[in-house]
Write a protein that holds these residues in place. Structure first.
Motif, PDB file in Angstrom:
ATOM      1  N   ALA A   1       0.895  -1.214  -0.047  1.00 15.46           N
ATOM      2  CA  ALA A   1      -0.119   0.082   0.025  1.00 15.46           C
ATOM      3  C   ALA A   1       0.698   1.260  -0.088  1.00 15.46           C
ATOM      4  N   GLU A   2       1.839   1.148   0.689  1.00 16.18           N
ATOM      5  CA  GLU A   2       2.853   2.345   0.613  1.00 16.18           C
ATOM      6  C   GLU A   2       3.710   2.625  -0.718  1.00 16.18           C
ATOM      7  N   VAL A   3       3.995   1.556  -1.344  1.00 16.06           N
ATOM      8  CA  VAL A   3       4.649   1.629  -2.587  1.00 16.06           C
ATOM      9  C   VAL A   3       3.852   2.057  -3.565  1.00 16.06           C
ATOM     10  N   ALA A   4       2.294   1.651  -3.444  1.00 13.38           N
ATOM     11  CA  ALA A   4       1.332   2.051  -4.360  1.00 13.38           C
ATOM     12  C   ALA A   4       0.898   3.792  -4.164  1.00 13.38           C
ATOM     13  N   ARG A   5       1.281   4.170  -2.875  1.00 14.27           N
ATOM     14  CA  ARG A   5       1.012   5.502  -2.624  1.00 14.27           C
ATOM     15  C   ARG A   5       2.118   6.389  -3.324  1.00 14.27           C
TER      16      ARG A   5
ATOM     17  N   THR B   1       4.565   9.828  -7.184  1.00 12.34           N
ATOM     18  CA  THR B   1       5.757   9.841  -8.420  1.00 12.34           C
ATOM     19  C   THR B   1       5.080  10.319  -9.753  1.00 12.34           C
ATOM     20  N   THR B   2       3.846   9.424 -10.071  1.00 12.26           N
ATOM     21  CA  THR B   2       3.340   9.532 -11.360  1.00 12.26           C
ATOM     22  C   THR B   2       2.786  11.012 -11.339  1.00 12.26           C
ATOM     23  N   ARG B   3       2.135  11.586 -10.298  1.00 12.41           N
ATOM     24  CA  ARG B   3       1.680  12.936 -10.309  1.00 12.41           C
ATOM     25  C   ARG B   3       2.590  14.012 -10.342  1.00 12.41           C
ATOM     26  N   LEU B   4       3.835  13.838 -10.124  1.00 12.37           N
ATOM     27  CA  LEU B   4       5.066  14.780 -10.205  1.00 12.37           C
ATOM     28  C   LEU B   4       5.838  14.354 -11.466  1.00 12.37           C
ATOM     29  N   SER B   5       5.611  13.552 -12.116  1.00 10.68           N
ATOM     30  CA  SER B   5       6.334  13.325 -13.430  1.00 10.68           C
ATOM     31  C   SER B   5       6.136  14.252 -14.476  1.00 10.68           C
ATOM     32  N   ASP B   6       6.706  14.214 -15.765  1.00  6.79           N
ATOM     33  CA  ASP B   6       6.784  15.250 -16.723  1.00  6.79           C
ATOM     34  C   ASP B   6       5.648  15.217 -17.493  1.00  6.79           C
ATOM     35  N   ASP B   7       4.983  13.849 -17.721  1.00  6.03           N
ATOM     36  CA  ASP B   7       3.922  13.567 -18.447  1.00  6.03           C
ATOM     37  C   ASP B   7       2.452  14.005 -17.788  1.00  6.03           C
TER      38      ASP B   7
END
Length: 99
Positions: free
Chosen positions: A58-62, A67-73
């Motif tokens: 669960a921590e890894v998923a969070r 990380t995805t929300r802060l990526s360039d894409d």
């Protein structure tokens, strides 16, 4: 007259050895390295590790989500604003800080 029979020491020794071996194997089956008590300990430890694995997943998923929300894409402006405030200690000019 009847003749007295000698006690059969062979049968006594056989019975003693048989009972000793039986007691040893029963003890080993219950208390040994692969016995019932060790099996219960392993099952309990497996349940604890399974719960710990679920918490870590669960921590890894969070963290992957952040990380995805802060990526360039994909850039989440609200998350970027929150991170800038937390890390840099910045605030907007129209905000009031209460300590």
């Amino acid at each position: 007259m009847s003749a007295r029979r000698k006690p059969a020491f062979g049968a006594v020794i056989y019975t003693g050895i048989t009972l000793s071996l039986s007691a040893y194997f029963i003890f080993a089956a219950v208390q040994g390295d692969f016995g019932l008590f060790r099996r219960a300990e392993i099952d309990s430890e497996a349940a604890q590790l399974s719960a710990q694995l679920k918490a870590i997943e669960a921590e890894v998923a969070r963290m992957e989500n952040l990380t995805t929300r802060l990526s360039d894409d994909y850039l989440d402006i609200d998350l970027l604003d929150q991170q800038a405030r937390d890390v840099l200690g910045m605030m907007r000019s129209d905000e009031i800080v209460v300590r």
